[in-house]
Design a protein around this motif. Structure first.
Motif, PDB file in Angstrom:
ATOM      1  N   LYS A   1       0.829  -1.215   0.000  1.00  0.00           N
ATOM      2  CA  LYS A   1       0.000   0.000   0.000  1.00  0.00           C
ATOM      3  C   LYS A   1       0.858   1.259   0.000  1.00  0.00           C
ATOM      4  O   LYS A   1       0.515   2.243  -0.655  1.00  0.00           O
ATOM      5  N   LEU A   2       1.977   1.225   0.699  1.00  0.00           N
ATOM      6  CA  LEU A   2       2.889   2.376   0.691  1.00  0.00           C
ATOM      7  C   LEU A   2       3.489   2.563  -0.701  1.00  0.00           C
ATOM      8  O   LEU A   2       3.542   3.675  -1.229  1.00  0.00           O
ATOM      9  N   ILE A   3       3.930   1.465  -1.312  1.00  0.00           N
ATOM     10  CA  ILE A   3       4.492   1.539  -2.667  1.00  0.00           C
ATOM     11  C   ILE A   3       3.454   2.085  -3.639  1.00  0.00           C
ATOM     12  O   ILE A   3       3.747   2.954  -4.462  1.00  0.00           O
ATOM     13  N   SER A   4       2.243   1.612  -3.542  1.00  0.00           N
ATOM     14  CA  SER A   4       1.166   2.088  -4.413  1.00  0.00           C
ATOM     15  C   SER A   4       0.915   3.584  -4.213  1.00  0.00           C
ATOM     16  O   SER A   4       0.731   4.331  -5.187  1.00  0.00           O
ATOM     17  N   PHE A   5       0.930   4.045  -2.957  1.00  0.00           N
ATOM     18  CA  PHE A   5       0.742   5.465  -2.657  1.00  0.00           C
ATOM     19  C   PHE A   5       1.868   6.294  -3.269  1.00  0.00           C
ATOM     20  O   PHE A   5       1.629   7.340  -3.891  1.00  0.00           O
ATOM     21  N   ILE A   6       3.102   5.835  -3.122  1.00  0.00           N
ATOM     22  CA  ILE A   6       4.242   6.543  -3.713  1.00  0.00           C
ATOM     23  C   ILE A   6       4.075   6.629  -5.221  1.00  0.00           C
ATOM     24  O   ILE A   6       4.237   7.696  -5.819  1.00  0.00           O
ATOM     25  N   GLN A   7       3.746   5.526  -5.846  1.00  0.00           N
ATOM     26  CA  GLN A   7       3.672   5.480  -7.306  1.00  0.00           C
ATOM     27  C   GLN A   7       2.521   6.318  -7.861  1.00  0.00           C
ATOM     28  O   GLN A   7       2.651   6.900  -8.941  1.00  0.00           O
ATOM     29  N   ARG A   8       1.435   6.441  -7.131  1.00  0.00           N
ATOM     30  CA  ARG A   8       0.325   7.297  -7.585  1.00  0.00           C
ATOM     31  C   ARG A   8       0.671   8.777  -7.471  1.00  0.00           C
ATOM     32  O   ARG A   8       0.068   9.611  -8.144  1.00  0.00           O
ATOM     33  N   ASN A   9       1.605   9.101  -6.604  1.00  0.00           N
ATOM     34  CA  ASN A   9       1.947  10.499  -6.327  1.00  0.00           C
ATOM     35  C   ASN A   9       3.389  10.819  -6.720  1.00  0.00           C
ATOM     36  O   ASN A   9       4.038  11.657  -6.106  1.00  0.00           O
ATOM     37  N   TYR A  10       3.881  10.146  -7.750  1.00  0.00           N
ATOM     38  CA  TYR A  10       5.234  10.289  -8.273  1.00  0.00           C
ATOM     39  C   TYR A  10       5.167  11.177  -9.508  1.00  0.00           C
ATOM     40  O   TYR A  10       4.470  10.854 -10.474  1.00  0.00           O
ATOM     41  N   GLU A  11       5.855  12.308  -9.448  1.00  0.00           N
ATOM     42  CA  GLU A  11       5.785  13.286 -10.542  1.00  0.00           C
ATOM     43  C   GLU A  11       7.132  13.955 -10.751  1.00  0.00           C
ATOM     44  O   GLU A  11       8.066  13.749  -9.984  1.00  0.00           O
ATOM     45  N   CYS A  12       7.173  14.815 -11.766  1.00  0.00           N
ATOM     46  CA  CYS A  12       8.406  15.524 -12.113  1.00  0.00           C
ATOM     47  C   CYS A  12       8.178  17.029 -12.088  1.00  0.00           C
ATOM     48  O   CYS A  12       7.130  17.509 -12.531  1.00  0.00           O
ATOM     49  N   GLU A  13       9.168  17.740 -11.555  1.00  0.00           N
ATOM     50  CA  GLU A  13       9.158  19.205 -11.652  1.00  0.00           C
ATOM     51  C   GLU A  13       9.278  19.569 -13.127  1.00  0.00           C
ATOM     52  O   GLU A  13      10.151  19.056 -13.827  1.00  0.00           O
ATOM     53  N   ASP A  14       8.419  20.458 -13.600  1.00  0.00           N
ATOM     54  CA  ASP A  14       8.456  20.792 -15.020  1.00  0.00           C
ATOM     55  C   ASP A  14       8.890  22.220 -15.319  1.00  0.00           C
ATOM     56  O   ASP A  14       8.884  22.644 -16.463  1.00  0.00           O
ATOM     57  N   ALA A  15       9.294  22.970 -14.288  1.00  0.00           N
ATOM     58  CA  ALA A  15       9.706  24.355 -14.535  1.00  0.00           C
ATOM     59  C   ALA A  15      10.679  24.828 -13.463  1.00  0.00           C
ATOM     60  O   ALA A  15      10.802  24.223 -12.399  1.00  0.00           O
ATOM     61  N   GLY A  16      11.350  25.898 -13.768  1.00  0.00           N
ATOM     62  CA  GLY A  16      12.220  26.546 -12.791  1.00  0.00           C
ATOM     63  C   GLY A  16      13.515  25.802 -12.522  1.00  0.00           C
ATOM     64  O   GLY A  16      13.916  24.912 -13.264  1.00  0.00           O
ATOM     65  N   SER A  17      14.150  26.155 -11.414  1.00  0.00           N
ATOM     66  CA  SER A  17      15.466  25.594 -11.083  1.00  0.00           C
ATOM     67  C   SER A  17      15.391  24.124 -10.678  1.00  0.00           C
ATOM     68  O   SER A  17      16.408  23.445 -10.646  1.00  0.00           O
ATOM     69  N   LEU A  18      14.210  23.619 -10.367  1.00  0.00           N
ATOM     70  CA  LEU A  18      14.050  22.216  -9.976  1.00  0.00           C
ATOM     71  C   LEU A  18      13.619  21.324 -11.142  1.00  0.00           C
ATOM     72  O   LEU A  18      13.382  20.128 -10.958  1.00  0.00           O
ATOM     73  N   LYS A  19      13.535  21.883 -12.338  1.00  0.00           N
ATOM     74  CA  LYS A  19      13.068  21.145 -13.508  1.00  0.00           C
ATOM     75  C   LYS A  19      13.850  19.839 -13.678  1.00  0.00           C
ATOM     76  O   LYS A  19      15.063  19.816 -13.557  1.00  0.00           O
ATOM     77  N   GLY A  20      13.121  18.765 -13.960  1.00  0.00           N
ATOM     78  CA  GLY A  20      13.733  17.464 -14.205  1.00  0.00           C
ATOM     79  C   GLY A  20      13.956  16.635 -12.952  1.00  0.00           C
ATOM     80  O   GLY A  20      14.417  15.502 -13.037  1.00  0.00           O
TER      81      GLY A  20
END
Length: 193
Positions: free
Chosen positions: A67-86
């Protein structure tokens, strides 16, 4: 992103980001990296010249709670702008936990012929748009979801896909992949620089 996570962000908008505590390995496994693991070294240590015991210690603890792994994977994203991009992260309620990548942001699983279905370590089915091979013979795919390494257990299916002409690999050097495909392997290292 889960609705409960969005609500937590709205309620607590200024929670500091977290670096170095979560890692994704080259097989799509998640690792929790406590203070001891971080003190043992970088998550994505190069294989050459690193003591295997230290490399294992620096990975941290393998997450196995489904359940923890599933929660992480549903809320896994990438910064798409600014100094944190990528930089890839797990949005843990109001806190953004940046992920240390051993290889790439995604690890692809490849189904068998004739479909050669491609799915991510997060469980999403995708379509390969580009195929890359590095100087070590590792195979990568770029998809609408992002860039990732083909899981080592699926190389036989991937080889069949290549032989069938489904994918035509482009040769690139490993060191050029993060910049070329817009991802950061170690957000923690950028914070320390």
């Amino acid at each position: 992103m889960d609705e409960i996570v969005k609500a937590a962000i709205a309620k607590w908008p200024n929670v500091p980001h977290c670096y170095g505590w979560l890692g994704l390995d080259a097989r799509g496994n998640w690792y929790l990296r406590d203070d001891n693991a971080q003190a043992a070294g970088a998550f994505c240590n190069p294989l050459k010249g690193v003591d295997p015991v230290q490399k294992l210690a620096s990975k941290g603890s393998l997450l196995e709670h489904e359940k923890l792994i599933s929660f992480i994977q549903r809320n896994y994203e990438c910064e798409d702008a600014g100094s944190l991009k990528g930089q890839w992260f797990f949005q843990n309620g109001p806190q953004r936990v940046y992920v240390e990548l051993e290889a790439t942001p995604f690890i692809w699983r490849i189904g068998s012929a004739p479909d050669f279905e491609v799915s991510s370590h997060t469980g999403q089915t995708v379509r390969a748009q580009r195929c890359v091979v590095d100087e070590h013979g590792r195979l990568y795919l770029e998809t609408e979801l992002g860039f990732g390494l083909v899981h080592s257990l699926d190389m036989l299916n991937a080889a069949d896909a290549l032989e069938s002409g489904l994918w035509v690999p482009q040769d690139l050097l490993t060191r050029d992949l993060p910049q070329r495909f817009g991802y950061v392997r170690s957000p923690q290292a950028l914070q320390s620089a």
